[in-house]
Scaffold this motif. Sequence first.
Motif, PDB file in Angstrom:
ATOM      1  N   ARG A  82       0.821  -1.219   0.000  1.00 47.35           N
ATOM      2  CA  ARG A  82       0.000   0.000   0.000  1.00 47.35           C
ATOM      3  C   ARG A  82       0.855   1.270   0.000  1.00 47.35           C
ATOM      4  O   ARG A  82       0.328   2.367   0.065  1.00 47.35           O
ATOM      5  CB  ARG A  82      -0.922   0.013   1.210  1.00 47.35           C
ATOM      6  CG  ARG A  82      -1.919  -1.123   1.196  1.00 47.35           C
ATOM      7  CD  ARG A  82      -2.714  -1.155   2.489  1.00 47.35           C
ATOM      8  NE  ARG A  82      -3.665  -2.228   2.448  1.00 47.35           N
ATOM      9  CZ  ARG A  82      -4.967  -2.060   2.275  1.00 47.35           C
ATOM     10  NH1 ARG A  82      -5.471  -0.861   2.146  1.00 47.35           N
ATOM     11  NH2 ARG A  82      -5.767  -3.098   2.259  1.00 47.35           N
ATOM     12  N   GLN A  83       2.179   1.107  -0.071  1.00 48.09           N
ATOM     13  CA  GLN A  83       3.065   2.264   0.032  1.00 48.09           C
ATOM     14  C   GLN A  83       3.882   2.521  -1.236  1.00 48.09           C
ATOM     15  O   GLN A  83       4.961   3.091  -1.193  1.00 48.09           O
ATOM     16  CB  GLN A  83       3.981   2.092   1.251  1.00 48.09           C
ATOM     17  CG  GLN A  83       3.195   2.124   2.553  1.00 48.09           C
ATOM     18  CD  GLN A  83       4.060   1.866   3.761  1.00 48.09           C
ATOM     19  OE1 GLN A  83       4.767   0.863   3.845  1.00 48.09           O
ATOM     20  NE2 GLN A  83       4.009   2.797   4.713  1.00 48.09           N
ATOM     21  N   GLY A  84       3.323   2.142  -2.375  1.00 50.31           N
ATOM     22  CA  GLY A  84       4.001   2.373  -3.651  1.00 50.31           C
ATOM     23  C   GLY A  84       4.248   3.847  -3.928  1.00 50.31           C
ATOM     24  O   GLY A  84       5.308   4.223  -4.440  1.00 50.31           O
ATOM     25  N   ALA A  85       3.295   4.722  -3.587  1.00 50.73           N
ATOM     26  CA  ALA A  85       3.485   6.162  -3.817  1.00 50.73           C
ATOM     27  C   ALA A  85       4.641   6.691  -2.970  1.00 50.73           C
ATOM     28  O   ALA A  85       5.424   7.527  -3.440  1.00 50.73           O
ATOM     29  CB  ALA A  85       2.196   6.918  -3.500  1.00 50.73           C
ATOM     30  N   LEU A  86       4.770   6.200  -1.762  1.00 49.40           N
ATOM     31  CA  LEU A  86       5.873   6.608  -0.894  1.00 49.40           C
ATOM     32  C   LEU A  86       7.208   6.139  -1.478  1.00 49.40           C
ATOM     33  O   LEU A  86       8.189   6.899  -1.496  1.00 49.40           O
ATOM     34  CB  LEU A  86       5.675   6.024   0.508  1.00 49.40           C
ATOM     35  CG  LEU A  86       6.677   6.424   1.573  1.00 49.40           C
ATOM     36  CD1 LEU A  86       6.556   7.914   1.875  1.00 49.40           C
ATOM     37  CD2 LEU A  86       6.434   5.617   2.830  1.00 49.40           C
ATOM     38  N   ALA A  87       7.245   4.928  -1.996  1.00 44.35           N
ATOM     39  CA  ALA A  87       8.466   4.407  -2.620  1.00 44.35           C
ATOM     40  C   ALA A  87       8.853   5.267  -3.819  1.00 44.35           C
ATOM     41  O   ALA A  87      10.020   5.636  -3.974  1.00 44.35           O
ATOM     42  CB  ALA A  87       8.263   2.951  -3.054  1.00 44.35           C
ATOM     43  N   ARG A  88       7.880   5.606  -4.654  1.00 49.26           N
ATOM     44  CA  ARG A  88       8.161   6.448  -5.829  1.00 49.26           C
ATOM     45  C   ARG A  88       8.640   7.833  -5.413  1.00 49.26           C
ATOM     46  O   ARG A  88       9.549   8.389  -6.016  1.00 49.26           O
ATOM     47  CB  ARG A  88       6.933   6.545  -6.726  1.00 49.26           C
ATOM     48  CG  ARG A  88       6.719   5.298  -7.580  1.00 49.26           C
ATOM     49  CD  ARG A  88       5.580   5.464  -8.567  1.00 49.26           C
ATOM     50  NE  ARG A  88       4.278   5.451  -7.928  1.00 49.26           N
ATOM     51  CZ  ARG A  88       3.644   4.358  -7.514  1.00 49.26           C
ATOM     52  NH1 ARG A  88       4.190   3.181  -7.683  1.00 49.26           N
ATOM     53  NH2 ARG A  88       2.475   4.430  -6.929  1.00 49.26           N
ATOM     54  N   ALA A 118       4.435   5.656   8.980  1.00 47.60           N
ATOM     55  CA  ALA A 118       3.378   4.836   9.571  1.00 47.60           C
ATOM     56  C   ALA A 118       2.928   3.801   8.552  1.00 47.60           C
ATOM     57  O   ALA A 118       2.908   4.066   7.355  1.00 47.60           O
ATOM     58  CB  ALA A 118       2.206   5.725   9.983  1.00 47.60           C
ATOM     59  N   GLY A 119       2.592   2.624   9.025  1.00 51.41           N
ATOM     60  CA  GLY A 119       2.097   1.575   8.141  1.00 51.41           C
ATOM     61  C   GLY A 119       3.172   0.705   7.534  1.00 51.41           C
ATOM     62  O   GLY A 119       2.872  -0.211   6.782  1.00 51.41           O
ATOM     63  N   ALA A 120       4.454   0.965   7.833  1.00 52.59           N
ATOM     64  CA  ALA A 120       5.527   0.117   7.314  1.00 52.59           C
ATOM     65  C   ALA A 120       5.368  -1.302   7.870  1.00 52.59           C
ATOM     66  O   ALA A 120       4.922  -1.490   8.997  1.00 52.59           O
ATOM     67  CB  ALA A 120       6.890   0.685   7.696  1.00 52.59           C
ATOM     68  N   ALA A 121       5.714  -2.290   7.067  1.00 54.83           N
ATOM     69  CA  ALA A 121       5.600  -3.684   7.501  1.00 54.83           C
ATOM     70  C   ALA A 121       6.528  -3.969   8.677  1.00 54.83           C
ATOM     71  O   ALA A 121       6.182  -4.697   9.592  1.00 54.83           O
ATOM     72  CB  ALA A 121       5.928  -4.624   6.347  1.00 54.83           C
TER      73      ALA A 121
END
Length: 184
Positions: A82-88, A118-121
């Motif tokens: 769910r954190q693809g935007a953060l990765a980009r 927040a929300g990191a695995a």
Amino acid sequence: MSAPTRTAVAPDALRAAARHWPTGVAVLTARWGGEEHAKTVSSFTTLSLDPPLVGVALSPRSPLVAAVRGSGRFAVSVLTDRQGALARRFATPGAGRAAGGFAELPVRPDPAGGPVPAGAAAWFAAELHAELPVGDHVLLVGRVTAVGADGGRPLLHHAARYRLLGPEIPSGNPTSVPTRGVGA
């Protein structure tokens, strides 16, 4: 007996072959000099359980390397699907260095290494243990001082794209591997 013959491998050929190795996606962060620094990485790994060590490779020209050297600390956050935007965002050159750069992003309470989204695995806070030159990169080795794991499906990187983890392979007959797996 003759010495082994060395063949030069072109960087583009190495990069093309390495794209076939899927990796997890993480964000490396550090806080130094009133600024927060972040970079999306796929070169993160655990190195030792005793002592607890992790490693991440970066270009020695990265401002994040200077921030880790200056502060002596860093954090690594394993991203979820769910954190693809953060990765980009933090893969974009120049996007990971700003005073208050995490102001609009929800973060966990500071684990004393750097901001943790927040929300990191999972996340690892570390003190800089060693810095090793490795070719055109530097390997930052951190002694882990705190960890946390909330779980979730990991975000993966394969063939120059972010991917999702596919269904679990059934145990038993290894020839019954489903043809569907990692998806875009």
